[in-house]
Design a protein around this motif. Structure first.
Motif, PDB file in Angstrom:
ATOM      1  N   GLY A  80      72.785   0.998 121.631  1.00  0.00           N
ATOM      2  CA  GLY A  80      72.045   1.057 120.382  1.00  0.00           C
ATOM      3  C   GLY A  80      72.105  -0.259 119.640  1.00  0.00           C
ATOM      4  N   ASP A  81      71.729  -0.210 118.371  1.00  0.00           N
ATOM      5  CA  ASP A  81      71.676  -1.412 117.535  1.00  0.00           C
ATOM      6  C   ASP A  81      72.789  -1.315 116.502  1.00  0.00           C
ATOM      7  OD1 ASP A  81      70.858  -3.769 116.484  1.00  0.00           O
ATOM      8  OD2 ASP A  81      68.980  -3.036 115.641  1.00  0.00           O
ATOM      9  N   THR A  82      73.809  -2.132 116.651  1.00  0.00           N
ATOM     10  CA  THR A  82      74.969  -2.050 115.768  1.00  0.00           C
ATOM     11  C   THR A  82      75.008  -3.230 114.816  1.00  0.00           C
ATOM     12  OG1 THR A  82      76.406  -3.238 117.299  1.00  0.00           O
ATOM     13  CG2 THR A  82      76.265  -0.850 117.558  1.00  0.00           C
ATOM     14  N   THR A  83      75.718  -3.036 113.718  1.00  0.00           N
ATOM     15  CA  THR A  83      75.849  -4.098 112.713  1.00  0.00           C
ATOM     16  C   THR A  83      76.968  -5.058 113.040  1.00  0.00           C
ATOM     17  OG1 THR A  83      77.427  -2.885 111.335  1.00  0.00           O
ATOM     18  CG2 THR A  83      75.073  -2.450 110.984  1.00  0.00           C
ATOM     19  N   GLY A  84      77.831  -4.698 113.990  1.00  0.00           N
ATOM     20  CA  GLY A  84      79.013  -5.496 114.273  1.00  0.00           C
ATOM     21  C   GLY A  84      80.217  -5.060 113.459  1.00  0.00           C
ATOM     22  N   GLU A  85      80.005  -4.073 112.551  1.00  0.00           N
ATOM     23  CA  GLU A  85      81.078  -3.572 111.714  1.00  0.00           C
ATOM     24  C   GLU A  85      81.576  -2.235 112.261  1.00  0.00           C
ATOM     25  OE1 GLU A  85      79.636  -5.045 107.353  1.00  0.00           O
ATOM     26  OE2 GLU A  85      78.447  -3.493 108.335  1.00  0.00           O
ATOM     27  N   THR A  86      82.718  -1.807 111.768  1.00  0.00           N
ATOM     28  CA  THR A  86      83.237  -0.482 112.103  1.00  0.00           C
ATOM     29  C   THR A  86      83.445   0.309 110.823  1.00  0.00           C
ATOM     30  OG1 THR A  86      85.506  -1.347 112.067  1.00  0.00           O
ATOM     31  CG2 THR A  86      84.384  -1.271 114.203  1.00  0.00           C
ATOM     32  N   ASP A  87      83.339   1.629 110.953  1.00  0.00           N
ATOM     33  CA  ASP A  87      83.506   2.484 109.778  1.00  0.00           C
ATOM     34  C   ASP A  87      84.975   2.855 109.612  1.00  0.00           C
ATOM     35  OD1 ASP A  87      84.036   4.417 111.684  1.00  0.00           O
ATOM     36  OD2 ASP A  87      82.109   5.436 111.450  1.00  0.00           O
ATOM     37  N   GLU A  88      85.230   3.774 108.682  1.00  0.00           N
ATOM     38  CA  GLU A  88      86.622   4.127 108.405  1.00  0.00           C
ATOM     39  C   GLU A  88      87.280   4.877 109.544  1.00  0.00           C
ATOM     40  OE1 GLU A  88      84.054   7.259 106.241  1.00  0.00           O
ATOM     41  OE2 GLU A  88      83.932   5.193 106.960  1.00  0.00           O
ATOM     42  N   TYR A  89      86.448   5.338 110.521  1.00  0.00           N
ATOM     43  CA  TYR A  89      87.009   6.039 111.676  1.00  0.00           C
ATOM     44  C   TYR A  89      87.204   5.099 112.870  1.00  0.00           C
ATOM     45  CZ  TYR A  89      85.534  10.022 108.894  1.00  0.00           C
ATOM     46  OH  TYR A  89      85.361  10.920 107.876  1.00  0.00           O
ATOM     47  N   GLY A  90      86.911   3.800 112.666  1.00  0.00           N
ATOM     48  CA  GLY A  90      87.040   2.836 113.747  1.00  0.00           C
ATOM     49  C   GLY A  90      85.878   2.818 114.709  1.00  0.00           C
ATOM     50  N   LEU A  91      84.777   3.478 114.335  1.00  0.00           N
ATOM     51  CA  LEU A  91      83.603   3.537 115.199  1.00  0.00           C
ATOM     52  C   LEU A  91      82.565   2.528 114.720  1.00  0.00           C
ATOM     53  CD1 LEU A  91      83.298   7.420 115.551  1.00  0.00           C
ATOM     54  CD2 LEU A  91      84.294   5.804 117.176  1.00  0.00           C
ATOM     55  N   PRO A  92      81.739   2.023 115.634  1.00  0.00           N
ATOM     56  CA  PRO A  92      80.745   1.023 115.230  1.00  0.00           C
ATOM     57  C   PRO A  92      79.704   1.605 114.280  1.00  0.00           C
ATOM     58  CG  PRO A  92      80.393   1.711 117.509  1.00  0.00           C
ATOM     59  CD  PRO A  92      81.707   2.301 117.089  1.00  0.00           C
ATOM     60  N   VAL A  93      79.295   0.792 113.304  1.00  0.00           N
ATOM     61  CA  VAL A  93      78.223   1.172 112.385  1.00  0.00           C
ATOM     62  C   VAL A  93      76.904   0.791 113.029  1.00  0.00           C
ATOM     63  CG1 VAL A  93      77.197   0.806 110.103  1.00  0.00           C
ATOM     64  CG2 VAL A  93      79.700   0.884 110.367  1.00  0.00           C
ATOM     65  N   ARG A  94      76.002   1.751 113.144  1.00  0.00           N
ATOM     66  CA  ARG A  94      74.737   1.524 113.842  1.00  0.00           C
ATOM     67  C   ARG A  94      73.574   1.524 112.864  1.00  0.00           C
ATOM     68  NH1 ARG A  94      77.716   5.007 117.202  1.00  0.00           N
ATOM     69  NH2 ARG A  94      78.226   4.047 119.205  1.00  0.00           N
ATOM     70  N   TYR A  95      72.612   0.656 113.132  1.00  0.00           N
ATOM     71  CA  TYR A  95      71.375   0.674 112.345  1.00  0.00           C
ATOM     72  C   TYR A  95      70.599   1.946 112.677  1.00  0.00           C
ATOM     73  CZ  TYR A  95      71.822  -4.254 110.992  1.00  0.00           C
ATOM     74  OH  TYR A  95      72.237  -5.431 110.453  1.00  0.00           O
ATOM     75  N   PRO A  96      69.994   2.573 111.687  1.00  0.00           N
ATOM     76  CA  PRO A  96      69.186   3.774 111.953  1.00  0.00           C
ATOM     77  C   PRO A  96      67.805   3.401 112.482  1.00  0.00           C
ATOM     78  CG  PRO A  96      69.199   3.311 109.604  1.00  0.00           C
ATOM     79  CD  PRO A  96      70.096   2.280 110.242  1.00  0.00           C
ATOM     80  N   TRP A  97      67.751   2.875 113.709  1.00  0.00           N
ATOM     81  CA  TRP A  97      66.514   2.353 114.270  1.00  0.00           C
ATOM     82  C   TRP A  97      65.418   3.414 114.305  1.00  0.00           C
ATOM     83  CZ3 TRP A  97      64.353   4.665 118.477  1.00  0.00           C
ATOM     84  CH2 TRP A  97      65.169   5.520 119.196  1.00  0.00           C
TER      85      TRP A  97
END
Length: 864
Positions: free
Chosen positions: A351-368
């Motif tokens: 998918g398309d990720t921001t390069g960041e992780t959320d509070e659960y340690g999972l990648p933040v994804r753009y809502p493409w």
């Protein structure tokens, strides 16, 4: 596909979507090779570009500009997905590097075709050409550069390299266009597309059973195939492994179905990681990989090897069903679909990720998916959601089976979701499953489906319609429509249709009339339409009434807030009344629909009605007062005295006969003009209320599962009659008469009926094919022809329009533009209704609706 060198081969495989770079010294025959094996528009020649910028193909001082132009043209073709061939020497690495970068930036494969011909051959050919004035040293230098480059073409990024070393090899070479592995458009299903399995073999078996597949088991009772009695096939969206209890069992079943042709499979990021692990690479074994490797350790080595090779060969995504369906693990944008590159594969897997992780340690994804505007439906998984729901034309089918959710499939083309619950929570999710549904909402570019994005309607647009092909909208037309929509129109949720303009009938051959029903009957007879319905042209304003059965239905279907249950709008999308009056009118219409039994009969919780709202002064009171009445008053004040003066002059013997005759005709025309507009002012309407307001419905444009224009008009009028019977005070009937176009007696009856309407002060009639949407020998038939009465036309063309000299001039009016506009707007209107009924995203409906409004700015005589 790795770099390959084919020497002496007759067949040169070239991917159908690729950038072909011809490489060879001057005189090697590149231009001849390109001209004989590719289309004239597929080849972009550096010599031709040099000539275009300097008028001389051999002007070396224009080389930089020529290659700038070449790069621009190549980029445009690659962006459109066109196979493109670059005809230049391309013997220098720097020249090739720019072309490889172009291919990569447009996600197409770069292919090198090298013409490595002997130096003497090149020299002889150059000597035979008068335009080649450079010396042998140039060819020698080019060949040296080429020889140094040959071994490194693969490392430069060329995925396919073909080398031809003699004139005979060049002559025998045949370019064979091959499809990319992702291009499976010839696979038409039907399909059952299954979301992320993650080792949940029991749930996969249960889902296949629900879908009607019969499992095939091996000697040990393990499922190794599944067959559908109707020939349906499964499409697995990847992430077959990890986290669940039986990844080997899922793989065995998937590989068996794939080998038997009963399933198509795309890889997930977990398969990609498994391949690296089975290949001996050092990878992290988190997120369930450790469990999969432990489970595979109990399998024979040959099974593990087969798994590694099978997963390695899976292609990033598949384009299916003529291009209407795209499947990928993590999704696919319209720009990437059907293309091949590293970033396309990365998008398909991750998918398309921001390069960041959320509070659960999972990648933040753009809502493409929220910004997806492609024509194809995209089905994907990867990010678990509580339930499968449509976003634009995309659907995520990972419903978190391994996390205790469900295993879901979409039946295609039926678009029906089938799901089975998980047997248990097999793996605790890092993030609660419910939060996945709102992932990305905090990102700045997230937006709801009911928001009309400016990019959806601005600029030159081409809208595909089912009944009239491609309809183009110019940029300036789109800009004007956007201003109307943004400043004056109702909320986008209610802007689901705009009615088309109506074409006038052909000019009458009768000397005293401009329009007559005979021309309408003849026009439809010529199109093969045997029956038409003549409908009274009401003295009102075109109105669309969108009414929901109740507040819950309005909210569920259109996202309406409390207090809004529909809309009443003009043919340009504006509200007729303030919201309180709208709701008052909708309540009456809603009750009439209920009393007529249409909610149940049509199986719907909403209706879109086409109607006339009366009186006309409810919308046009200022027009009548400030324009028509002003003209009538001025004429009434000036012309009778002028007649009196001229009559007195005639009595004294002055020669004013011609002038007196013209002035009397103008006086009588002005009186008729006043009578015409006074018919509207005589109807009582109290501004700010519904007192005196009537609605004349004549068509059900849409309901759940119903696109009105595909039904015959008599059915619509019968529904309208039932509505009128339910509330005869608010609702008014539409007089009508069916005419058989091939029957002179029936046509004469239609003419007499029209004459009676006009004599009683009516505007005239609208003639329509009884069967509704109709195609004739020349394509889509006009949906309606208006035949306006002679006195109503005074309001259109002025008090004196019936003067012989004026009628002669008006007979030359150009109807072609108006007829073309009516057909295009009709096709767009039907397209909008179809998309609405199919519950497509609101931006898709708006695409057609705003195009109708944009076309209204066409330079067409507004009196037609």
């Amino acid at each position: 596909m790795g770099a390959a060198e084919a020497r002496g081969s007759r067949d040169l495989p070239v991917p159908a979507t690729s950038l072909v770079v011809l490489v060879g010294a001057s005189g090697s025959g590149k231009s001849t090779f390109a001209r004989e094996r590719f289309g004239p528009y597929e080849v972009v020649s550096s010599d031709v570009c040099r000539g275009m910028v300097s008028d001389d193909e051999n002007d070396q001082s224009a080389t930089k500009d020529a290659f700038d132009l070449l790069g621009f043209v190549v980029a445009k073709r690659l962006a459109a997905g066109r196979l493109t061939v670059v005809d230049a020497t391309n013997v220098q690495r720097e020249a090739r590097r720019h072309l490889v970068e172009l291919a990569r930036s447009h996600d197409v494969l770069p292919v090198a075709v090298v013409l490595d011909l002997p130096e003497q051959v090149c020299l002889q050919r150059n000597e035979a050409r008068a335009d080649r004035t450079f010396g042998a040293h140039v060819v020698r230098r080019q060949r040296e550069q080429l020889r140094r480059s040959l071994r490194g073409l693969g490392r430069e990024g060329f995925r396919v390299v073909h080398v031809l070393r003699s004139p005979e090899e060049v002559a025998s070479a045949r370019v064979v266009r091959t499809r990319l592995l992702v291009d499976r458009r010839d696979e038409h299903g039907p399909f059952d597309v299954v979301g992320d399995v993650h080792g949940c073999r029991a749930e996969l078996e249960a889902l296949l059973g629900r879908l009607g597949y019969a499992l095939v088991r091996d000697g040990q009772g393990r499922p190794v195939d599944a067959v559908h009695p109707q020939g349906r096939r499964v499409v697995l969206l990847g992430d077959l492994v990890d986290r669940g209890p039986d990844s080997p069992g899922v793989l065995r079943l998937a590989m068996g179905m794939h080998a038997a042709g009963h399933a198509l499979v795309v890889p997930g990021n977990h398969e990609a990681k498994l391949v690296r692990a089975l290949s001996g690479r050092d990878v992290s074994t988190g997120h369930g990989l450790a469990e999969t490797l432990a489970q595979l350790a109990g399998e024979p080595p040959e099974f593990r090897d087969a798994v590694r090779e099978w997963c390695r060969e899976l292609v990033s995504h598949l384009v299916l069903d003529g291009g209407d369906l795209v499947v990928a693990h993590a999704g696919m944008t319209q720009a990437y679909a059907g293309r091949a590159s590293g970033r396309v594969r990365a998008f398909a897997l991750y998918g398309d990720t921001t390069g960041e992780t959320d509070e659960y340690g999972l990648p933040v994804r753009y809502p493409w998916a929220r910004d997806y505007r492609g024509a194809a439906t995209v089905l994907y998984g990867h990010t678990p959601v509580p339930q499968a729901e449509w976003t634009n034309r995309t659907m995520c089918l990972d419903t978190g089976c391994v996390f205790g959710g469900s295993l879901s499939a979409l039946r295609w083309p039926e678009r029906e979701v089938v799901a089975v619950p998980a047997e248990r929570v097999w793996y605790e999710p890092a993030r609660p499953l419910e939060l996945a549904a709102v992932e990305g909402e905090a990102l700045g570019d997230a937006r709801g489906e009911d928001e009309l994005d400016v990019d959806d309607v601005l600029g030159r647009r081409v809208v595909e319609t089912a009944h009239h092909g491609r309809v183009s909208v110019r940029a300036e037309q789109a800009a004007g429509a956007l201003e109307v929509v943004s400043r004056f129109a109702v909320h986008p949720r209610w802007l689901v249709h705009l009615p088309p303009t109506t074409a006038p009938v052909a000019t009458s051959r009768r000397p005293d009339l401009l329009e007559h029903p005979d021309e309408a009957f003849a026009a439809y007879a010529a199109e093969g339409v045997e029956e038409v319905v003549c409908e009274e042209k009401h003295m009102g304003s075109r109105a669309l009434v969108l009414v929901a059965a109740d507040q819950a239905a309005a909210t569920a279907r259109f996202g309406a807030p409390s207090g809004e249950t529909g809309a009443v709008l003009t043919r340009t999308g504006r509200a007729f009344f303030p919201r309180p009056l709208v709701e008052e009118l909708l309540a009456r219409v809603r009750a009439a629909v209920g009393a007529a039994g249409l909610w149940e009969e049509l199986g719907t919780s909403w209706l879109l009605l086409d109607a006339e709202l009366l009186p006309w002064t409810a919308k046009a009171e200022e027009l009548v007062r400030d324009q028509y009445a002003a003209v009538g008053a001025a004429a009434g004040a000036l012309l009778p005295p002028a007649v009196a003066v001229l009559e007195a002059a005639a009595d004294r013997g002055l020669d004013v006969g011609a002038l007196l005759s013209r002035t009397r005709a103008r006086r009588d025309g002005a009186a008729a003009f006043r009578d015409a507009y006074r018919r509207y002012t005589g109807e009582q309407h109290v501004p700010g209320t519904l007192d005196g307001v009537q609605l004349a419905p004549f068509q059900v444009l849409a309901a759940e599962g119903l696109v009105g224009p595909t039904r015959d008009h008599l059915a619509h009028l019968a529904w309208a009659d039932r509505l009128v019977a339910a509330d005869p005070v608010l609702l008014r009937t539409t007089q009508r008469l069916v005419v058989r176009t091939g029957d002179p007696a029936s046509c004469a009856e239609g003419v007499a009926w029209w004459e009676g309407l006009c004599a009683a002060g009516g505007e005239g009639a609208v003639v329509k094919p009884v069967e509704g949407l109709r195609r004739g020998p020349r394509g889509l038939v006009q949906p309606a022809l208006k035949v306006r009465g002679p006195e109503y036309l005074r309001l259109v063309y002025g008090p004196d329009y019936r003067a012989p000299e004026n009628l002669r001039r008006l007979r030359d009016r150009d109807l072609g533009r108006k007829r073309s506009l009516a057909l295009r707007e009709h096709a767009l209107g039907v397209e909008a209704l179809q998309r609405l009924v199919d519950a497509e995203p609101l931006w898709r409906v708006h695409e057609a609706v705003v195009a109708v409004l944009a076309l209204e700015s066409d330079p067409v005589d507004p009196r037609l």
